[in-house]
Every structure is written in structure tokens, then in C-alpha cells.
Design a protein around this motif. Structure first.
Motif, PDB file in Angstrom:
ATOM      1  N   VAL A 104     -29.197  59.238 136.861  1.00  0.00           N
ATOM      2  CA  VAL A 104     -30.432  58.451 136.917  1.00  0.00           C
ATOM      3  C   VAL A 104     -30.834  58.288 138.377  1.00  0.00           C
ATOM      4  O   VAL A 104     -30.004  58.426 139.286  1.00  0.00           O
ATOM      5  CB  VAL A 104     -30.272  57.063 136.252  1.00  0.00           C
ATOM      6  CG1 VAL A 104     -29.965  57.201 134.770  1.00  0.00           C
ATOM      7  CG2 VAL A 104     -29.216  56.231 136.951  1.00  0.00           C
ATOM      8  N   CYS A 105     -32.088  57.987 138.590  1.00  0.00           N
ATOM      9  CA  CYS A 105     -32.566  57.749 139.954  1.00  0.00           C
ATOM     10  C   CYS A 105     -31.828  56.558 140.553  1.00  0.00           C
ATOM     11  O   CYS A 105     -31.537  55.582 139.851  1.00  0.00           O
ATOM     12  CB  CYS A 105     -34.065  57.490 139.954  1.00  0.00           C
ATOM     13  SG  CYS A 105     -35.069  58.912 139.454  1.00  0.00           S
ATOM     14  N   ALA A 106     -31.512  56.643 141.822  1.00  0.00           N
ATOM     15  CA  ALA A 106     -30.877  55.513 142.495  1.00  0.00           C
ATOM     16  C   ALA A 106     -31.818  54.314 142.461  1.00  0.00           C
ATOM     17  O   ALA A 106     -33.034  54.467 142.595  1.00  0.00           O
ATOM     18  CB  ALA A 106     -30.546  55.882 143.939  1.00  0.00           C
ATOM     19  N   PRO A 107     -31.286  53.104 142.251  1.00  0.00           N
ATOM     20  CA  PRO A 107     -32.161  51.935 142.182  1.00  0.00           C
ATOM     21  C   PRO A 107     -32.826  51.655 143.515  1.00  0.00           C
ATOM     22  O   PRO A 107     -32.270  51.928 144.587  1.00  0.00           O
ATOM     23  CB  PRO A 107     -31.204  50.803 141.790  1.00  0.00           C
ATOM     24  CG  PRO A 107     -29.860  51.259 142.246  1.00  0.00           C
ATOM     25  CD  PRO A 107     -29.863  52.751 142.089  1.00  0.00           C
ATOM     26  N   ILE A 155     -20.070  39.331 136.300  1.00  0.00           N
ATOM     27  CA  ILE A 155     -20.562  38.002 136.662  1.00  0.00           C
ATOM     28  C   ILE A 155     -22.070  38.035 136.888  1.00  0.00           C
ATOM     29  O   ILE A 155     -22.822  37.190 136.372  1.00  0.00           O
ATOM     30  CB  ILE A 155     -19.852  37.496 137.928  1.00  0.00           C
ATOM     31  CG1 ILE A 155     -18.394  37.151 137.632  1.00  0.00           C
ATOM     32  CG2 ILE A 155     -20.580  36.276 138.511  1.00  0.00           C
ATOM     33  CD1 ILE A 155     -17.558  36.909 138.876  1.00  0.00           C
ATOM     34  N   GLN A 156     -22.532  38.995 137.657  1.00  0.00           N
ATOM     35  CA  GLN A 156     -23.953  39.054 137.992  1.00  0.00           C
ATOM     36  C   GLN A 156     -24.817  39.320 136.760  1.00  0.00           C
ATOM     37  O   GLN A 156     -25.887  38.710 136.594  1.00  0.00           O
ATOM     38  CB  GLN A 156     -24.186  40.134 139.047  1.00  0.00           C
ATOM     39  CG  GLN A 156     -23.536  39.820 140.386  1.00  0.00           C
ATOM     40  CD  GLN A 156     -23.802  40.906 141.413  1.00  0.00           C
ATOM     41  OE1 GLN A 156     -24.782  40.864 142.152  1.00  0.00           O
ATOM     42  NE2 GLN A 156     -22.927  41.909 141.459  1.00  0.00           N
ATOM     43  N   LEU A 284     -32.936  44.440 137.454  1.00  0.00           N
ATOM     44  CA  LEU A 284     -32.190  43.300 138.008  1.00  0.00           C
ATOM     45  C   LEU A 284     -31.757  43.584 139.441  1.00  0.00           C
ATOM     46  O   LEU A 284     -31.746  42.693 140.291  1.00  0.00           O
ATOM     47  CB  LEU A 284     -30.970  42.995 137.139  1.00  0.00           C
ATOM     48  CG  LEU A 284     -31.235  42.620 135.679  1.00  0.00           C
ATOM     49  CD1 LEU A 284     -29.918  42.428 134.929  1.00  0.00           C
ATOM     50  CD2 LEU A 284     -32.095  41.364 135.589  1.00  0.00           C
ATOM     51  N   VAL A 285     -31.394  44.846 139.705  1.00  0.00           N
ATOM     52  CA  VAL A 285     -31.037  45.241 141.068  1.00  0.00           C
ATOM     53  C   VAL A 285     -32.269  45.144 141.975  1.00  0.00           C
ATOM     54  O   VAL A 285     -32.198  44.609 143.088  1.00  0.00           O
ATOM     55  CB  VAL A 285     -30.463  46.676 141.082  1.00  0.00           C
ATOM     56  CG1 VAL A 285     -30.212  47.130 142.518  1.00  0.00           C
ATOM     57  CG2 VAL A 285     -29.167  46.742 140.271  1.00  0.00           C
ATOM     58  N   ALA A 286     -33.388  45.657 141.504  1.00  0.00           N
ATOM     59  CA  ALA A 286     -34.623  45.622 142.293  1.00  0.00           C
ATOM     60  C   ALA A 286     -35.051  44.187 142.604  1.00  0.00           C
ATOM     61  O   ALA A 286     -35.596  43.903 143.673  1.00  0.00           O
ATOM     62  CB  ALA A 286     -35.737  46.356 141.550  1.00  0.00           C
ATOM     63  N   ALA A 287     -34.752  43.274 141.666  1.00  0.00           N
ATOM     64  CA  ALA A 287     -35.128  41.867 141.854  1.00  0.00           C
ATOM     65  C   ALA A 287     -34.112  41.096 142.691  1.00  0.00           C
ATOM     66  O   ALA A 287     -34.342  39.935 143.030  1.00  0.00           O
ATOM     67  CB  ALA A 287     -35.284  41.196 140.492  1.00  0.00           C
ATOM     68  N   GLY A 288     -32.990  41.740 143.006  1.00  0.00           N
ATOM     69  CA  GLY A 288     -31.963  41.082 143.801  1.00  0.00           C
ATOM     70  C   GLY A 288     -30.989  40.241 142.997  1.00  0.00           C
ATOM     71  O   GLY A 288     -30.101  39.595 143.571  1.00  0.00           O
ATOM     72  N   ALA A 289     -31.106  40.247 141.654  1.00  0.00           N
ATOM     73  CA  ALA A 289     -30.196  39.474 140.811  1.00  0.00           C
ATOM     74  C   ALA A 289     -28.839  40.145 140.679  1.00  0.00           C
ATOM     75  O   ALA A 289     -27.836  39.478 140.417  1.00  0.00           O
ATOM     76  CB  ALA A 289     -30.810  39.256 139.429  1.00  0.00           C
ATOM     77  N   VAL A 290     -28.810  41.455 140.819  1.00  0.00           N
ATOM     78  CA  VAL A 290     -27.571  42.230 140.776  1.00  0.00           C
ATOM     79  C   VAL A 290     -27.512  43.085 142.036  1.00  0.00           C
ATOM     80  O   VAL A 290     -28.482  43.767 142.368  1.00  0.00           O
ATOM     81  CB  VAL A 290     -27.503  43.124 139.514  1.00  0.00           C
ATOM     82  CG1 VAL A 290     -26.314  44.081 139.587  1.00  0.00           C
ATOM     83  CG2 VAL A 290     -27.425  42.270 138.253  1.00  0.00           C
ATOM     84  N   LYS A 291     -26.377  43.026 142.729  1.00  0.00           N
ATOM     85  CA  LYS A 291     -26.220  43.777 143.972  1.00  0.00           C
ATOM     86  C   LYS A 291     -24.892  44.531 143.953  1.00  0.00           C
ATOM     87  O   LYS A 291     -23.921  44.060 143.366  1.00  0.00           O
ATOM     88  CB  LYS A 291     -26.239  42.825 145.173  1.00  0.00           C
ATOM     89  CG  LYS A 291     -27.516  42.021 145.313  1.00  0.00           C
ATOM     90  CD  LYS A 291     -27.418  41.040 146.479  1.00  0.00           C
ATOM     91  CE  LYS A 291     -28.683  40.193 146.594  1.00  0.00           C
ATOM     92  NZ  LYS A 291     -28.585  39.213 147.703  1.00  0.00           N
TER      93      LYS A 291
END
Length: 324
Positions: A104-107, A155-156, A284-291
Motif C-alpha cells: 500500500v502507499c506509505a501513509p 494502544i493507539q 488515523l496516522v494522517a490525523a496524528g492519532a496513530v504514529k
């Protein structure tokens, strides 16, 4: 190309970097120039001779990579496009061939090197907590091994979905990682009884879902910690593979126990999981909720040192190998 070769079962010293033939993409596959590869416990088990790769998979270890498309084949990817991939093997190398569905494309907004720590953890967490256990908003989740790559991702995701995480780890420093992510119920399993702590924090009700990497050692105790209608998902066997189960308690709680693996699943199932990750986790990664939570990176030439550090248990989050 350079790739890691396992020269017999054993410790980190059996790993070496050697020149091997470049992979050739088969039907439906793409070739990726690897930027970084994530270390996983499955790699350690393979190194020890306890977890051979599935039939037809590369004997080179490595179950997740980030990189750029070298040969897109018949896929919709463009040459040079930044991607991440879930593998059955082959990631500790300069180039890898992967079924296009597992790529998949990298986030957005993530360094491409650090993105290598996302595919295996995100696929494991989403497939087990959501697709398998059916996690719902407001439910309570017990996560064992909270400071590892899977634990930190779990957790995230749990928090992002509006559920409530409870975690175990083996030291105050590792629990501090979970605390920094927003976890309130923190259990040091070396000093505290996790069942008693879970019941105390849930008014005796127990948790709705348990994500377990320990296996046999925790089976009966996990059942004690489950609420009525709870779901236990076992994804690791660090504490053994054989244990007795009180079926009367299981039935009385109307609970369920599932055991899953990711590596040996058919390509079609992995493709479906990665599509779900791209659709649900990447926003969620793009929104900063998951890193991505990266502890250390090692160059490929230091693969033995990377495995020794992983084996020490001192890491929190992901350990990565970099190609460059």
C-alpha cells in the motif's frame, strides 16, 4: 544485492550480510527497493530455527518493509512510488518481490524509514482487535506486552476507536511509555496480579477484549480477567503453547478464545487486511492519532547487533534496519 542470511539456528551471531541473487517478480508481484525493514519476534524465532518461512517464501528474514517501487509490473503503482509492504519473508534485503495486494502507499506525513515499522503492527492489530474480536467503542481492552511494537500500536488504535486500554508490562519504564500514550490502567506484571488489577479497575466486571502475546502461561488467568461475552485473541506463544482451559468458565461467561497468525495466511487474506489498514488506519496516522514508535535504527550491516538489542528486551516500540 545484499541480504541477510541465517547460517544455522542460534543467536544473533548466525546472521550475516551476503551477496545474493536479486529477486524476480512473479505474476501479480511488484519489486520494491527497500528503504527500511522492521524487526519482529517472528524473525527471532526463525533465526532460532523455531519458525520456518511458509512454503515458497524467501528464506531471508523480514516481514515488513518501506521503500519505493522498482518494478510495478501490472499493478497500479508507479515506479518510484513510496510504499510499505507486508511480507512472508525477504525484508532484510536491498530489494524484495511482493504480491501487489500486500503493498500500500506509505501513509502521509510519516518519514519513509519510520514507516517500515507500521505494516506488520497495523495489520496485526487491526485484523485481531477489529476484524477478529469486533472491538466496539466504549469497550475495555487488556493489552499484554504494552511497550513492544504491537502493544504500542494496539494502544493507539484502541484509543482512536474510543475504547479503553488496560496494559501490562515488566517495568516502570515500559509502563511509562503506555502512560505517555494516554493509558490510565498500568499493571507491572512482575509486581502486581494483573487479574486483580483488571477486576479492581472495572468494578469486578472484567475486560471485553484481551490481546495476548504470552499464550499458555496466561490462558486461565486471561479467562479470569474476561467479562461476560469477552473475547480473548492469542497472537503469541512467549509463555508456551500447552495449557488447560476451564470450559465451564468459558461457557458460563459466554466467552470466546481465538488464536491467529498473520505470516502464513493466503495472499488474498493479507491483501484484504492491508486494504483495511489503508482504509481505516492510515487516516488515523494522517490525523496524528496513530504514529510509528521507533526505538532504534541499525544499518543492515549491523543486523546481529540489532537482533542482540531486540533479544535484550530493552526496546520500546520498533527496531528497524536501514538500507543505504
Amino acid at each position: 544485492m545484499r541480504a541477510v542470511v541465517i547460517e544455522g539456528a542460534g543467536g544473533p551471531e548466525v546472521l550475516s550480510v551476503q551477496e545474493v541473487r536479486d529477486p524476480v517478480a512473479g505474476d501479480g508481484e511488484v519489486l520494491i527497493d527497500v528503504v527500511a525493514a522492521g524487526l519482529n519476534r517472528a524473525d527471532v524465532q526463525q533465526r532460532r530455527g523455531l519458525y520456518p518461512p511458509p512454503a515458497g517464501a524467501s528464506t531471508v528474514p523480514g516481514l515488513e518493509v518501506s521503500g519505493r517501487i522498482a518494478e510495478p509490473g501490472s499493478s497500479d503503482f508507479a515506479q518510484g512510488e513510496a510504499v510499505v509492504a507486508l511480507l512472508a519473508g525477504g525484508g532484510y534485503a536491498e530489494r524484495v518481490a511482493v504480491p501487489a495486494g500486500q503493498v500500500v502507499c506509505a501513509p502521509e506525513g510519516v518519514d519513509l524509514t519510520h514507516a517500515a515499522g507500521l505494516p506488520e503492527t497495523a495489520a496485526t492489530v487491526w485484523s485481531n482487535l477489529v476484524l477478529q474480536a469486533g472491538l466496539r467503542r466504549g469497550e475495555r481492552v487488556l493489552i499484554h506486552g504494552a511497550s513492544g511494537g504491537i502493544g504500542v500500536m494496539a494502544i493507539q488504535v484502541v484509543l482512536a476507536l474510543g475504547a479503553v486500554p488496560h496494559v501490562t508490562a515488566g517495568s516502570p519504564a515500559k509502563l511509562a511509555v503506555a502512560r505517555s500514550l494516554g493509558v490510565r490502567t498500568l499493571i507491572d506484571y512482575r509486581r502486581q496480579d494483573f487479574v486483580a488489577e483488571v477486576l479492581a479497575s472495572t468494578d469486578g466486571r472484567g475486560v471485553d477484549v484481551i490481546l495476548d502475546v504470552v499464550g499458555a502461561k496466561y490462558l486461565s488467568r486471561n479467562l479470569d480477567a474476561l467479562a461476560t461475552g469477552g473475547r480473548l485473541v492469542v497472537i503469541g506463544l512467549q509463555g508456551g503453547s500447552h495449557a488447560e482451559l476451564d470450559l465451564g468458565m468459558l461457557m458460563g461467561k459466554r466467552a470466546s478464545v481465538a488464536g491467529t497468525t498473520l505470516r502464513a495466511r493466503p495472499a488474498e487474506e493479507k491483501a484484504a487486511i492491508m486494504a483495511a489498514v489503508e482504509e481505516n488506519v492510515w487516516p488515523l496516522v494522517a490525523a496524528g492519532a496513530v504514529k510509528p514508535f521507533v526505538d532504534r535504527t541499525f544499518p543492515l550491516a549491523e543486523v546481529a547487533e540489532a537482533h542482540a538489542y531486540f533479544d535484550s528486551g530493552e526496546h520500546t516500540g520498533k527496531v528497524l534496519l536501514t538500507l543505504g
